[in-house]
Design a protein around this motif. Sequence first.
Motif: not given
Lengths: 363, 126
Positions: A35, A23, A229, A37-41, A225-226
């Motif tokens: 990101q 994205k 950060d 797929t997922s910022m957390i993963s 970049l998410g």
Amino acid sequence: MKDDEGLCQLSPLNDSHEALGGKLAPFAGWMMPVQYTSMISEHEAVRKDVGVFDISHMGQFFISGPQAKPFLNIITTNNVFKLKEGGGQYSMILNEEGGVIDDLILYRTGKEEYLLVVNASKVKEVSKWIRSQMVEDVFIDDRSAMMAGMAVQGPRSPEVFSRLFLGRTLPARNGVEQFDYEGDALIVCRTGYTGEDGFELFCRKENARYYFENFVNGGVKPCGLGARDSLRLEVGYPLNGSDLLPDRTPLEAGLGFFVDFDKGPFVGEDELRKQKLHGLKYRLTAIQYDGKGAPPRAGYEVCNLEEKKVSELTSGVLSPSLKIGIGLAYMPEAYRSIGTELLINVRGRYFAAKVVKKPFYKG
Amino acid sequence: MSLLTDFFYTTDHEWVKIDGEVATVGITNHAQEELTDIVFVELPEVGTNYTSGDPCAVVESVKVASDIYTPVSGEIVEVNDQLTDEPALINTDPHGEGWIFKLKLSAIEEIDHLMKSEAYKEFTGS
């Protein structure tokens, strides 16, 4: 408008990002992946395994010549005379008022050769500034537009490096090495912005996809970049433009360790000495929620227990590792000792928080 | 009046399920895919009246806080408290366990302005 999508530069890795479903969003004049797929993963991959970030938007200045060392010692805050060949140091470029223009890493790539890696948003400003400070026998070569970069971060980074570059090992922590690989002159630095072991690889932009896709196909998780950060904030690293500002000094930002007052004169020194003498009115302070709450974000009010605003967050995130809200704010003296109770105002709701010691996250 | 038990959709990516005079509201699968990693949900208060289009909840991912607008007018009669502890239910089951609030409809004709499943699919290009 700088952040207008239409006027943004595309990364040399743009096709890879699109193929991976990244994205993209404007950042510092570039379209960069926030990101995949997922910022957390992505965050967790870097903490526990290994991830790769596109950092092609960052700037590279090669500074050389007989006067390069004394010149850099004047325009940066750290002691360049202590920098050995193959070494790197975190440092800052200040304005005359002692405010931060940019934070950067300065590498010594040869006897009289140095590399400055600067933030994307500051490439033009730094270029203009260092040229305005130029002396004789210093040569500046801005290769930002010709180079791509990627940061491989996480505990498995050394293994990833040795697997692609057979027979090679990473330089020591903070170190730099240049080497030829299939006709490309590569630069590898054992640094990062995540609090994990890792390296940054700089290459000619035409070759960037080869390395990036090689890493990804070898199981390195592409990260945006998410995650970058949230990773940097968990370890308390400041972000220029948010936590570092032209009207805040390194001392106020809590980066006094990277300012050497014994190294001889440097730009911004007078103001910093004054602050040292008179004390700091504000200081960048780590704040952590007591419990669950709405994610803290930059710009939110930091209040005392009477719900009166005393500062505002310069950065904030719901820490993926700690599962709790964390943030940074320039706090006045009365509110910055460890344990000070505060409230964070999120859309009129107040969440209990405390001043804590940096870093928030210790590996 | 016939009993409607169907999903309706908004251009803001909320879904509404009508059951008699009660509407259940959540965000669509497409929306949760765009947001990813929901980490916090701010719920409305039971008893509050809202007009369609009013922001009445906030869904937050790591990176952004997104307002949720009620697609229909009415009084909040129930909220999904489970989201306080498990906001990620919106990611795992957006049209089921990830519902956000229920309201008692005050103007049922408003659903005529909402999209049916086919139209929403076309709208999101999926």
